[in-house]
Design an enzyme around this catalytic site. Structure first.
Site, PDB file in Angstrom:
ATOM      1  N   ASP A 240      -2.319  -9.657   7.225  1.00 47.37           N
ATOM      2  CA  ASP A 240      -1.192  -9.366   8.107  1.00 47.37           C
ATOM      3  C   ASP A 240      -1.312  -7.997   8.760  1.00 47.37           C
ATOM      4  O   ASP A 240      -0.641  -7.721   9.766  1.00 47.37           O
ATOM      5  CB  ASP A 240       0.132  -9.489   7.353  1.00 47.37           C
ATOM      6  CG  ASP A 240       0.251  -8.504   6.202  1.00 47.37           C
ATOM      7  OD1 ASP A 240      -0.779  -8.205   5.561  1.00 47.37           O
ATOM      8  OD2 ASP A 240       1.369  -8.054   5.914  1.00 47.37           O
TER       9      ASP A 240
ATOM     10  N   VAL B 269      13.086  -8.005 -18.856  1.00 50.89           N
ATOM     11  CA  VAL B 269      13.430  -6.886 -19.723  1.00 50.89           C
ATOM     12  C   VAL B 269      14.370  -7.403 -20.804  1.00 50.89           C
ATOM     13  O   VAL B 269      15.365  -8.067 -20.511  1.00 50.89           O
ATOM     14  CB  VAL B 269      14.129  -5.764 -18.935  1.00 50.89           C
ATOM     15  CG1 VAL B 269      14.788  -4.776 -19.885  1.00 50.89           C
ATOM     16  CG2 VAL B 269      13.134  -5.043 -18.041  1.00 50.89           C
TER      17      VAL B 269
ATOM     18  N   SER C 172      11.864 -11.367  -6.793  1.00 52.69           N
ATOM     19  CA  SER C 172      13.080 -11.060  -7.546  1.00 52.69           C
ATOM     20  C   SER C 172      14.299 -11.588  -6.796  1.00 52.69           C
ATOM     21  O   SER C 172      14.206 -11.983  -5.630  1.00 52.69           O
ATOM     22  CB  SER C 172      13.214  -9.548  -7.771  1.00 52.69           C
ATOM     23  OG  SER C 172      13.666  -8.911  -6.600  1.00 52.69           O
TER      24      SER C 172
ATOM     25  N   CYS D 287       0.841  -1.183   0.000  1.00 47.04           N
ATOM     26  CA  CYS D 287       0.000   0.000   0.000  1.00 47.04           C
ATOM     27  C   CYS D 287       0.879   1.237   0.000  1.00 47.04           C
ATOM     28  O   CYS D 287       2.093   1.168  -0.138  1.00 47.04           O
ATOM     29  CB  CYS D 287      -0.897   0.019   1.246  1.00 47.04           C
ATOM     30  SG  CYS D 287      -1.891  -1.485   1.479  1.00 47.04           S
TER      31      CYS D 287
END
Length: 669
Positions: A100, A289, A363, A2
């Site tokens: 959470d 990418v 990632s 958020c």
């Protein structure tokens, strides 16, 4: 994931708190396009724009306890929330949601600030104690999620991104030359820096209490690279790495929406993808990418991994034109000067990811810091031992130093030998490992008319840490990476800001505290540090294509000045025009104009790395001035967002004391 924003007034006054908090949240709506909410009290307003990932239906914010005493606005994820929830239930807490966010609230109620040490995640939050009129702010231990603070008269502002302050009447942005000198010197903001006067970042591993206009800061986590486990053999080390990373990926797959993976073409993201594929019950989506310029492209390895794992692969192919066109938008979202263009393709990749319907990605970020994957660590090892090594061993190690450079030959080794002779002894106290890097930083600092000492603040940072002096040379290098480039650029400019610009949450399994602790227990124990991440590779060699498992590190880069020289967008006038440069009186305008002219007109092979970096710094500083100081072009740069659907609006000002009410968990609009 958020975005949060708010303010608290020492004098309890504000003419239009509802309008102000709505404007602040609208400015960061890209972080949480699924819904918005806020709470108002005497002298306080705070709210959230929400990216719904856990318990989408019930996890609306702000959230309070049953009594209405505590109110929480929260950004991020605590991945071990299920385990913490079980403990809290055992302590008598009753939960109303499955997200959470409520775990964070009740953990604070149970343990106070000590709860922060229990959290495994990336987060920042604001928690208001209505009874005491205290506001608590906190940030995760590695700086994955941002949080900025600023004073505005009697008001203290806070937000996930500084652009929220644009919505505050009378607030003015001003770039701070002293901070800019530091940023130019070490390529990135220090933990407390923002680049703007009067705005500061809450450093990673800290929390703050705001009371009656005062801000008190506290450190809850200090970086340490001391071995925390006893590993008796290389076999045990490999097994532990495999098990710990599996657990870390499993925790970060907790989500009520689909989770994808970014594939860079290197071994780190391939490991994450392999584990996610094994642990995910549905087909895995991967994203990469690709570059039209072959010098930067790793698409062959990306596709090899995707085919090997059977993922649904998506690629965003990047041209010079794409980089030039997207640069202003990306800089607006980054909010701080950048020394390379690599964040711009990540901005475009997150757009592609969201278009594919994915809100969460994993990632490989953090692997090189934990497992000593950067050349920086090998260079530090060699330089620290240089004067004690015989000539033949020096040469042998130099030959192994840069395996990813195709044209690294005898002439290069001779040049590096001379450089290492020059930098074999510490010149800058505490900064030995980074002295070579800082040479480029000194050049970039010439952009300023009065740079002073660009390294004064980082020198003070290391001098102020009692444990730093007793660390080894490599541990000091790690500490500096974890305090500078990792949170200041990789996790923010290239990470959080680019992904959340399009409402995509990024998660990093290698930044699990247990993984980092384990890495510190095995690093340099079973090899000499010159075979890049050997134990990590061995742990997952059987799950990856051989060409990727054995691939040496290929640093992720993108076309820099060449992309702008090829396209010549109109906004380059900001760094070429004397009248435009005059808007930046702290710059050395003649040097800046001369540099910009050179890098935009000379062949790419005649532009040095330090000139490329300095040009990107110059361009991003000029764009930041345009957007934040002059407030021009905000509509074109995504600065005119609308507030997401309002899901909760609670006004407590009519209530004399905190008490249970339907407003605590119901929507009041």
């Amino acid at each position: 994931m958020c975005g949060i924003a708010g303010f608290i007034n020492a004098d309890r006054g504000c003419d239009d708190p509802q309008g102000r908090i709505s404007g602040m949240l609208a400015a960061i709506a890209h972080r949480g396009p699924d819904g918005a909410g806020y709470v108002l009290d005497d002298g306080l307003a705070m709210g959230t724009v929400r990216l719904a990932i856990l318990d989408p239906a019930a996890g609306v914010q702000p959230i309070s306890d049953e009594s209405g005493r505590y109110w929480l606005c929260y950004n991020g994820e605590v991945y071990n929330y299920r385990e913490l929830r079980e403990t809290l239930v055992g302590l008598g807490h009753v939960f109303r949601t499955d997200c959470d966010t409520e775990v964070v609230l009740r953990a604070w109620m149970a343990w106070g600030p000590d709860c922060l040490k229990r959290f495994n995640g990336g987060f920042s939050f604001a928690l208001y104690d209505r009874r005491q009129k205290d506001l608590f702010l906190a940030r995760d231990r590695y700086g994955k999620r941002p949080l900025f603070l600023a004073r505005h008269g009697e008001t203290i502002l806070f937000a996930s991104e500084m652009k929220a302050f644009l919505a505050v009447p009378g607030f003015r942005f001003e770039q701070d030359p002293a901070q800019l000198a530091s940023i130019l010197g070490q390529w990135t903001p220090l933990p407390h820096q923002s680049g703007f006067r009067g705005i500061e970042s809450l450093p990673m591993g800290e929390w703050a209490r705001v009371r009656e206009g005062r801000i008190e800061r506290f450190v809850y986590d200090e970086l340490s690279f001391a071995a925390s486990e006893t590993i008796s053999s290389e076999h045990e080390a490999v097994e532990r790495i495999r098990a710990q990373l599996t657990d870390a990926v499993s925790l970060r797959l907790r989500s009520d929406v689909e989770v994808g993976v970014y594939l860079s073409g290197g071994v780190d993201s391939a490991i994450v993808a392999a584990l996610a594929r094994e642990l995910t019950p549905h087909p895995l989506s991967t994203f990469s990418v690709e570059f039209e310029d072959a010098e930067f492209d790793e698409s062959a390895e990306q596709r090899l991994v995707a085919e090997h794992l059977g993922t649904r692969h998506h690629a965003r192919r990047i041209s010079h034109a794409d980089i030039a066109e997207a640069c202003p938008d990306a800089v607006y979202h980054a909010e701080v000067p950048a020394f390379r263009s690599a964040f711009i393709p990540m901005f475009l990749l997150s757009q592609r990811t969201r278009e594919a319907g994915i809100k969460v990605i994993l990632s490989g970020e953090g692997a090189d810091e934990a497992f000593l994957g950067y050349d920086l660590f090998k260079e530090t090892l060699l330089r620290a031992a240089w004067n004690e090594l015989p000539e033949d061993m020096r040469r042998s190690r130099l030959e192994r130093l840069y395996p990813h450079l195709a044209h690294y030959g005898p002439k290069d080794i001779a040049a590096v030998t001379g450089l290492y002779h020059q930098f074999s002894a510490e010149k800058m106290p505490g900064l030995f490992s980074h002295e070579l890097r800082f040479q480029n930083g000194q050049f970039s600092a010439r952009l300023l008319s009065a740079p002073g000492d660009p390294f004064a603040e980082i020198s003070a940072l290391v001098a102020g840490n009692p444990a730093f002096g007793s660390m080894s040379a490599v541990e000091k290098a790690q500490w500096l990476e974890y305090k500078t480039l990792l949170p200041g650029y990789l996790l923010s400019t290239q990470g959080d800001r680019m992904s959340l610009a399009h409402g995509v949450e990024n998660r990093c399994p290698f930044l699990d505290p247990s993984v980092i602790g384990l890495a510190s227990s095995v690093n340099l124990r079973f090899d000499d540090g010159f075979t890049e991440k050997r134990l990590l590779r061995d742990a997952f060699r059987d799950r990856l294509p051989g060409a990727v498992a054995d691939k040496r590190k290929f640093p992720y880069r993108a076309p820099d000045a060449a992309a702008f020289a090829a396209r010549r967008p109109d906004y380059l006038d900001l760094v070429l025009s004397e009248s435009e440069l005059a808007n930046l009186p702290f710059l050395n305008a003649k040097f800046a104009q001369r540099l910009a002219t050179k890098v935009l007109t000379k062949p790419a092979d005649e532009v040095s790395t330090k000139e490329n970096q300095t040009f990107l710094f110059l361009l991003s500083i000029a764009l930041l001035d345009r957007f934040f100081v002059q407030r021009q072009g905000l509509g074109q740069a995504g600065g005119s967002s609308a507030l997401p659907p309002l899901q909760r609006a609670v006004d407590l000002r009519a209530e004399a004391t905190p008490h249970a009410s339907q407003g605590n968990f119901a929507s009041l609009t």
